[in-house]
Write a protein that holds these residues in place. Structure first.
Motif, mmCIF file in Angstrom:
data_model
loop_
_atom_site.group_PDB
_atom_site.id
_atom_site.type_symbol
_atom_site.label_atom_id
_atom_site.label_comp_id
_atom_site.label_asym_id
_atom_site.label_seq_id
_atom_site.Cartn_x
_atom_site.Cartn_y
_atom_site.Cartn_z
ATOM 1 N N UNK A 85 -7.728 31.323 4.215
ATOM 2 C CA UNK A 85 -8.090 30.684 5.101
ATOM 3 C C UNK A 85 -8.184 30.379 7.010
ATOM 4 N N UNK A 86 -6.569 31.261 6.960
ATOM 5 C CA UNK A 86 -6.693 31.200 8.391
ATOM 6 C C UNK A 86 -7.007 32.280 8.963
ATOM 7 N N UNK A 87 -6.346 33.526 8.320
ATOM 8 C CA UNK A 87 -8.077 34.739 8.589
ATOM 9 C C UNK A 87 -9.558 34.974 8.647
ATOM 10 N N UNK A 88 -10.045 33.818 7.621
ATOM 11 C CA UNK A 88 -11.342 32.685 7.843
ATOM 12 C C UNK A 88 -11.776 32.491 9.050
ATOM 13 N N UNK A 89 -11.117 31.450 9.347
ATOM 14 C CA UNK A 89 -11.647 30.832 10.615
ATOM 15 C C UNK A 89 -10.343 31.701 11.682
ATOM 16 N N UNK A 90 -9.590 32.329 11.686
ATOM 17 C CA UNK A 90 -9.093 32.995 12.937
ATOM 18 C C UNK A 90 -7.814 32.336 13.653
ATOM 19 N N UNK A 91 -7.547 31.123 13.198
ATOM 20 C CA UNK A 91 -6.806 30.008 13.506
ATOM 21 C C UNK A 91 -5.579 29.885 13.017
ATOM 22 N N UNK A 92 -4.449 30.045 13.645
ATOM 23 C CA UNK A 92 -3.012 29.766 12.498
ATOM 24 C C UNK A 92 -2.768 28.049 11.935
ATOM 25 N N UNK A 93 -2.876 27.921 10.883
ATOM 26 C CA UNK A 93 -2.948 26.703 10.778
ATOM 27 C C UNK A 93 -1.128 26.210 10.741
ATOM 28 N N UNK A 94 -0.290 26.952 10.348
ATOM 29 C CA UNK A 94 1.007 26.567 9.638
ATOM 30 C C UNK A 94 2.150 27.856 10.161
ATOM 31 N N UNK A 95 2.863 27.500 10.568
ATOM 32 C CA UNK A 95 3.884 27.854 11.087
ATOM 33 C C UNK A 95 5.344 28.432 10.256
ATOM 34 N N UNK A 96 5.435 29.617 9.310
ATOM 35 C CA UNK A 96 6.123 29.329 9.226
ATOM 36 C C UNK A 96 7.853 29.296 8.532
ATOM 37 N N UNK A 97 8.868 29.312 8.720
ATOM 38 C CA UNK A 97 9.570 29.592 8.625
ATOM 39 C C UNK A 97 11.083 30.210 7.430
ATOM 40 N N UNK A 98 11.979 30.317 7.711
ATOM 41 C CA UNK A 98 12.311 30.630 6.226
ATOM 42 C C UNK A 98 13.213 29.293 5.456
ATOM 43 N N UNK A 99 13.044 27.853 6.271
ATOM 44 C CA UNK A 99 14.010 26.880 6.570
ATOM 45 C C UNK A 99 12.499 25.996 6.264
ATOM 46 N N UNK A 100 11.571 26.237 7.767
ATOM 47 C CA UNK A 100 10.526 24.733 7.576
ATOM 48 C C UNK A 100 9.220 25.518 7.075
ATOM 49 N N UNK A 101 8.318 24.276 7.415
ATOM 50 C CA UNK A 101 7.252 24.280 7.340
ATOM 51 C C UNK A 101 6.302 23.720 8.405
ATOM 52 N N UNK A 102 5.778 24.007 9.723
ATOM 53 C CA UNK A 102 5.132 23.200 10.465
ATOM 54 C C UNK A 102 3.631 23.166 11.011
ATOM 55 N N UNK A 103 2.981 22.438 10.233
ATOM 56 C CA UNK A 103 1.729 22.565 10.567
ATOM 57 C C UNK A 103 1.373 22.625 12.302
ATOM 58 N N UNK A 104 0.568 23.460 12.750
ATOM 59 C CA UNK A 104 0.221 23.285 13.956
ATOM 60 C C UNK A 104 -0.726 22.111 14.498
ATOM 61 N N UNK A 105 -0.825 21.424 15.680
ATOM 62 C CA UNK A 105 -1.742 20.477 15.627
ATOM 63 C C UNK A 105 -3.369 20.961 15.459
ATOM 64 N N UNK A 106 -3.521 22.348 15.667
ATOM 65 C CA UNK A 106 -4.966 22.559 14.720
ATOM 66 C C UNK A 106 -4.798 22.680 13.205
ATOM 67 N N UNK A 107 -4.493 22.788 12.705
ATOM 68 C CA UNK A 107 -3.673 22.800 11.673
ATOM 69 C C UNK A 107 -3.934 20.978 10.949
ATOM 70 N N UNK A 108 -3.163 20.292 11.726
ATOM 71 C CA UNK A 108 -2.716 18.699 11.038
ATOM 72 C C UNK A 108 -4.206 18.415 10.811
ATOM 73 N N UNK A 109 -4.883 18.592 12.088
ATOM 74 C CA UNK A 109 -6.508 17.693 11.892
ATOM 75 C C UNK A 109 -7.917 18.774 11.390
ATOM 76 N N UNK A 110 -7.630 20.069 10.904
ATOM 77 C CA UNK A 110 -8.378 20.880 9.838
ATOM 78 C C UNK A 110 -8.051 20.370 8.238
#
Length: 303
Positions: free
Chosen positions: A44-69
């Motif tokens: 999905x991210x590759x399709x729309x060309x936007x990072x939606x989720x920041x991935x770490x080992x402990x936390x899943x954090x949505x980007x502002x654009x990820x929240x909107x989408x």
């Protein structure tokens, strides 16, 4: 120019991750493996060309654009579900899947009365039940997680269609030896504010009880620690205080095998209103009214 659109499955994965905040739990809710869900989101991210989720080992954090989408995806999924509901509504009444949320101060007392009749009269209905507080249920209704909610009013559930069912009177419950002789009713002024036990925050029955009593000092002094009405009844049975119960709980036998008595609360509006609510303009409105008719009949005949 060819435009590649996200699939509904990819949007479902995104919304599930937004709801659960955890890849494993999101995958479980979608009945797929974690690797499948993760791969779908990367596509999905590759399709729309936007990072939606920041991935770490402990936390899943949505980007502002990820929240909107994710918010937009939730609306798209709801519209897609309603396409199927339109066709279903044209067929047999009360058939197919229906997701009903019920608040905890109604579910154990009302559902045993209605479910056998639903299974008998509408065998093609697959009713998925969720017990949750009014706030969570109304949030689920607005975001499309549930189709309708059985709750008690007044409660601000947003811009919804409301079908009132019946009034549920409030009673004061107390140890049998608390009053001698036992009164036929109890006024709000008779309640000792230092001994009043109520459900913890999040349960609307607490607010309904306090509003019916119309004594501001009760809100300040009442002990709000019960997680369920059954727990509070056991506390009253052990002499720890008094409480306020809805009539449907008493009619369902919540006081059986206890030394707890209950008398009607004498107040200007000693009741809560039971209602079924759903999203306005839902294509399944006819089904919801049929369900409401059965719920109302069961509630009126509960005594």
């Amino acid at each position: 120019m060819t435009v590649y659109l996200p699939t509904l499955k990819q949007l479902q994965y995104l919304v599930a991750l937004r709801d659960h905040g955890h890849f494993g739990r999101a995958a479980d809710s979608c009945f797929v493996t974690q690797s499948t869900l993760s791969a779908g989101l990367r596509e999905l991210e590759a399709l729309i060309g936007v990072t939606l989720v920041e991935r770490t080992r402990r936390v899943v954090r949505f980007t502002p654009m990820g929240d909107r989408i994710a918010a937009k995806a939730r609306r798209v999924l709801r519209e897609a579900e309603e396409l199927g509901e339109l066709a279903q509504a044209a067929g047999r009444p009360l058939s197919g899947d229906m997701r009903l949320s019920v608040i905890p101060t109604i579910a154990p007392f009302m559902l045993p009365r209605i479910l056998p009749r639903l299974r008998r009269d509408y065998p093609d209905l697959k009713l998925y039940l969720r017990e949750e507080t009014s706030g969570a249920a109304c949030e689920g209704l607005q975001n499309g997680r549930t189709d309708c909610v059985l709750l008690a009013l007044p409660f601000a559930c947003g811009d919804v269609a409301v079908r009132p069912l019946f009034d549920d009177r409030l009673f004061v419950a107390f140890p049998e030896q608390e009053y001698a002789p036992c009164p036929t009713s109890l006024a709000a002024s008779d309640i000792d504010e230092t001994r009043l036990l109520l459900l913890e925050d999040g349960h609307c029955l607490k607010d309904h009880a306090l509003s019916a009593c119309n004594r501001p000092e009760l809100r300040a002094e009442a002990t709000m620690l019960g997680t369920s009405l059954h727990t509070i009844v056991q506390m009253v049975d052990n002499g720890l205080g008094v409480t306020i119960l809805p009539e449907m709980a008493i009619s369902a036998g919540i006081l059986e095998n206890t030394q707890v008595a209950a008398r009607p609360l004498d107040a200007s509006h000693p009741m809560r209103e039971i209602a079924l609510v759903w999203r306005k303009a839902s294509p399944r409105e006819r089904d919801f009214h049929l369900l409401a008719d059965m719920l109302a009949a069961a509630g009126i005949a509960r005594a």
